[in-house]
Design an enzyme around this catalytic site. Structure first.
Site, short mmCIF file in Angstrom:
data_model
loop_
_atom_site.label_atom_id
_atom_site.label_comp_id
_atom_site.label_asym_id
_atom_site.label_seq_id
_atom_site.Cartn_x
_atom_site.Cartn_y
_atom_site.Cartn_z
N GLY A 92 -7.60 -13.85 -11.97
CA GLY A 92 -6.70 -13.92 -10.92
C GLY A 92 -5.56 -12.68 -11.32
N ARG A 114 1.36 -2.39 -14.36
CA ARG A 114 2.36 -3.10 -13.77
C ARG A 114 3.80 -2.44 -13.68
NH1 ARG A 114 -1.44 -5.59 -12.92
NH2 ARG A 114 -1.99 -7.89 -13.27
N THR A 130 4.92 -11.53 -7.19
CA THR A 130 3.44 -12.56 -7.18
C THR A 130 3.53 -12.85 -5.70
OG1 THR A 130 4.26 -13.40 -9.32
CG2 THR A 130 2.52 -14.53 -8.22
N SER A 166 9.56 -13.30 -6.86
CA SER A 166 8.66 -12.68 -7.87
C SER A 166 7.75 -11.74 -6.74
CB SER A 166 7.75 -13.56 -8.33
OG SER A 166 6.80 -13.04 -8.66
N TYR A 207 2.41 -20.92 -8.10
CA TYR A 207 3.73 -20.64 -8.53
C TYR A 207 4.19 -19.78 -7.60
CZ TYR A 207 7.18 -17.39 -10.61
OH TYR A 207 8.05 -16.39 -10.96
N GLY A 209 18.46 -19.24 -19.92
CA GLY A 209 17.03 -18.45 -19.95
C GLY A 209 16.89 -17.15 -20.13
N ASN A 248 2.36 -15.79 -22.76
CA ASN A 248 1.26 -15.29 -21.65
C ASN A 248 1.44 -13.98 -21.54
OD1 ASN A 248 0.23 -17.99 -20.98
ND2 ASN A 248 2.27 -18.55 -19.98
N ASN A 249 2.72 -13.37 -21.41
CA ASN A 249 3.10 -12.14 -21.12
C ASN A 249 2.93 -11.07 -22.03
OD1 ASN A 249 5.39 -14.02 -19.27
ND2 ASN A 249 3.86 -12.77 -18.25
N TYR A 278 11.35 -9.96 -8.17
CA TYR A 278 11.34 -9.17 -9.33
C TYR A 278 9.88 -8.69 -9.78
CZ TYR A 278 15.05 -12.42 -10.70
OH TYR A 278 16.45 -13.32 -10.76
N LYS A 303 7.71 -20.00 -4.71
CA LYS A 303 8.48 -19.04 -4.31
C LYS A 303 8.51 -18.47 -2.83
CE LYS A 303 10.11 -18.16 -8.72
NZ LYS A 303 11.53 -18.43 -8.89
P1 NAD Z 1 13.28 -18.83 -18.21
O1 NAD Z 1 12.30 -20.14 -18.37
O2 NAD Z 1 13.66 -18.12 -19.35
O3 NAD Z 1 14.51 -19.41 -17.38
C1 NAD Z 1 14.73 -20.41 -16.49
C2 NAD Z 1 15.81 -21.34 -16.85
O4 NAD Z 1 15.83 -22.58 -16.18
C3 NAD Z 1 15.67 -21.77 -18.35
O5 NAD Z 1 16.74 -21.91 -18.94
C4 NAD Z 1 15.14 -23.70 -18.09
O6 NAD Z 1 15.57 -24.35 -19.06
C5 NAD Z 1 15.86 -23.69 -16.69
N1 NAD Z 1 15.35 -24.69 -15.99
C6 NAD Z 1 13.98 -24.84 -15.47
N2 NAD Z 1 13.93 -26.10 -14.73
C7 NAD Z 1 14.90 -26.39 -14.39
C8 NAD Z 1 15.51 -27.45 -13.58
N3 NAD Z 1 14.96 -28.36 -12.90
N4 NAD Z 1 16.81 -27.78 -13.87
C9 NAD Z 1 17.72 -26.97 -14.53
N5 NAD Z 1 17.35 -25.94 -15.31
C10 NAD Z 1 16.05 -25.74 -15.29
O7 NAD Z 1 12.73 -18.13 -16.93
P2 NAD Z 1 13.06 -16.48 -16.69
O8 NAD Z 1 12.18 -15.60 -17.25
O9 NAD Z 1 14.61 -16.34 -17.18
O10 NAD Z 1 13.17 -16.54 -15.23
C11 NAD Z 1 14.09 -16.77 -14.21
C12 NAD Z 1 13.86 -16.94 -12.85
O11 NAD Z 1 13.00 -15.83 -12.43
C13 NAD Z 1 12.69 -18.12 -12.66
O12 NAD Z 1 12.93 -18.57 -11.25
C14 NAD Z 1 11.48 -17.34 -12.33
O13 NAD Z 1 10.40 -17.88 -11.68
C15 NAD Z 1 11.87 -16.07 -12.05
N6 NAD Z 1 10.93 -14.83 -12.34
C16 NAD Z 1 10.71 -14.54 -13.46
C17 NAD Z 1 9.94 -13.57 -13.81
C18 NAD Z 1 9.55 -13.10 -15.31
O14 NAD Z 1 8.52 -12.58 -15.55
N7 NAD Z 1 10.09 -13.64 -16.24
C19 NAD Z 1 9.13 -12.81 -12.95
C20 NAD Z 1 9.67 -13.06 -11.66
C21 NAD Z 1 10.38 -14.06 -11.24
N1 UDP Z 2 -2.13 -8.43 -20.65
C1 UDP Z 2 -3.12 -8.30 -21.49
N2 UDP Z 2 -2.98 -9.18 -22.65
C2 UDP Z 2 -2.23 -10.03 -22.88
C3 UDP Z 2 -1.14 -10.48 -21.66
C4 UDP Z 2 -1.25 -9.58 -20.60
O1 UDP Z 2 -3.92 -7.32 -21.52
O2 UDP Z 2 -2.06 -10.94 -23.95
C5 UDP Z 2 -2.20 -7.70 -19.38
C6 UDP Z 2 -2.32 -8.30 -18.11
O3 UDP Z 2 -3.82 -8.38 -17.71
C7 UDP Z 2 -1.69 -7.44 -17.13
C8 UDP Z 2 -0.56 -7.11 -17.84
O4 UDP Z 2 -0.87 -7.15 -18.96
O5 UDP Z 2 -2.61 -6.39 -16.73
C9 UDP Z 2 0.78 -7.71 -17.56
O6 UDP Z 2 0.51 -9.00 -17.65
P1 UDP Z 2 1.74 -10.11 -17.70
O7 UDP Z 2 1.20 -11.42 -17.83
O8 UDP Z 2 2.72 -9.60 -18.53
O9 UDP Z 2 2.39 -10.04 -16.20
P2 UDP Z 2 1.91 -10.21 -14.72
O10 UDP Z 2 0.46 -10.43 -14.91
O11 UDP Z 2 2.47 -11.43 -14.37
O12 UDP Z 2 2.18 -8.98 -14.06
#
Ligand code: NAD
Ligand code: UDP
Length: 336
Positions: free
Chosen positions: A292, A229, A126, A124, A148, A10, A196-197, A175, A152
């Site tokens: 949210g 953020r 979150t 997270s 979600y 990932g 989404n992000n 994170y 966590k």
């Molecule tokens: P990602 O989706 O890119 O990576 C997750 C990986 O886990 C993927 O490769 C997916 O195929 C694999 N996976 C999912 N479910 C599985 C399962 N049941 N068994 C085996 N593999 C599985 O996500 P990421 O952004 O790299 O995030 C990694 C971790 O960090 C996640 O737990 C996520 O919740 C956490 N996290 C991410 C963010 C973010 O914004 N990216 C922020 C806070 C926390």
């Molecule tokens: N955001 C936005 N447009 C988008 C995606 C996100 O304005 O298409 C804004 C969102 O409202 C937040 C910030 O960007 O204020 C970060 O959002 P993201 O979804 O990346 O992270 P999270 O909400 O999980 O912190």
């Protein structure tokens, strides 16, 4: 160290894998590729010139994960595998609890069976919910507002109980907002469907895949009215894992640690930084607030500095230029 990396294909996992291999650790990746491409792993091999084993499988499958752990005998596990979409988690919450909570339970059972005592877990920011004060420190009240975030938090509690059984170590990394890509532009974030992000959406606008960004609200009580953020470069996040895994190997018990920069950036500040990095305008329009969303949050990252000797070194400009390099070199992500 021998390290098992769940979810290693990932976004964050692949960048961390690269850093671990560069620091001479041995790695086994377990991933079901539900949200990633095996090509990310090929590129990590190419960038590091190092090989490692990959097992396609689901962390919830106790017999399969046990067999992998039994054969590889990891000294530590970094557990990224899980589902991560806040919106989706409100639609299919049981699926989220199954992957995130049951997945961790199976992993811990398999670790216990071979005496593997160290885990680093992806949590997270979150979990904090509405800020009572800022920056969030690790003692802030925990009140996640969606399934979600609750998944966590439940895993955090499970890990604390597990670590309290003696001789075990759990480092729980909370994170903030990971963005950016490796400096090579060969690995990066490759969301499926409409991102989404913020940063992946902005990147796809800049590369011409989407017409314009929708800024979700400009009437928040922040310096320019848009959401604030704590964006952190994914390579800084990766190096925090390298430090955390060494810390885990040398300590017992559970530690919760924020991983952020301590600096907030607004949506419009991110857009501006991205425009500078890409050398082109990013069209945007103001849209209603997203349900949210919290107006503003950022980390107190001093515990990471104190315990891990880690602090973020990359700036928002670095995050945007690396995200743009990845996006412009790979307009369709790993699909090319
Ligand atoms: P990602 O989706 O890119 O990576 C997750 C990986 O886990 C993927 O490769 C997916 O195929 C694999 N996976 C999912 N479910 C599985 C399962 N049941 N068994 C085996 N593999 C599985 O996500 P990421 O952004 O790299 O995030 C990694 C971790 O960090 C996640 O737990 C996520 O919740 C956490 N996290 C991410 C963010 C973010 O914004 N990216 C922020 C806070 C926390
Ligand atoms: N955001 C936005 N447009 C988008 C995606 C996100 O304005 O298409 C804004 C969102 O409202 C937040 C910030 O960007 O204020 C970060 O959002 P993201 O979804 O990346 O992270 P999270 O909400 O999980 O912190």
């Amino acid at each position: 160290m021998r390290i098992l990396i769940t979810g290693g294909a990932g976004y964050i996992g692949s960048h961390t894998l690269l850093d671990l291999l560069s620091a001479d650790h041995e790695a086994l990746v377990v991933d079901n590729f539900s949200n990633s491409s095996p090509k990310a792993l090929d590129r990590v091999r190419e960038l590091t010139n190092r090989n490692f084993d990959v097992a396609e499988g689901d962390v919830r499958d106790l017999s399969s994960i046990s067999a992998r752990i039994e054969a590889f005998k990891p000294e530590a596990v970094i557990h990224f595998a899980g589902l991560k979409s806040v919106g989706e988690s409100t639609e299919i919450p049981l699926h989220y609890y199954d992957h995130n909570v049951n997945g961790t339970l199976a992993l811990l059972r398999a670790m216990d069976a071979v005496g593997c005592r160290n885990i680093v877990f992806s949590s997270s920011a979150t979990v904090y919910g509405d800020p009572e004060y800022l920056p969030y420190d690790e003692h802030h009240r925990l009140a996640p507002a969606n399934p979600y975030g609750r998944s966590k938090l439940f895993v955090e509690e499970i890990l604390k109980d597990w670590a309290a059984t003696g001789g075990k170590s759990a480092v729980i990394l909370r994170y903030f907002n990971p963005v950016g890509a490796h400096v090579s532009g060969r690995i990066g974030e490759d969301p499926w469907g409409v991102p989404n992000n913020l940063v992946p959406f902005v990147s796809q606008v800049a590369v011409g895949r989407r017409e314009k960004l929708h800024v979700f609200g400009n009437d928040y009580d922040t310096r320019d009215g848009t959401g604030v953020r704590d964006y952190i470069h994914v390579c800084d996040l990766a190096s925090a894992h390298v430090a955390a895994v060494s810390f885990a190997a040398n300590h017992n018990g559970a530690e919760v640690i924020n991983v952020g920069t301590g600096i907030g950036a607004s949506v419009l500040e991110v857009v501006k930084a991205f425009e500078t990095a890409a050398g082109k305008p990013v069209p945007y329009g103001i849209a209603p607030r997203r349900a949210g969303d919290i107006a503003e949050y950022y980390a107190d990252a001093s515990k990471a500095k104190r315990l891990l000797g880690w602090s973020a070194k990359y700036t928002l400009a670095d995050m945007c230029s690396s995200a743009w390099k990845w996006q412009s070199m790979n307009p369709n992500g790993y699909e090319d």
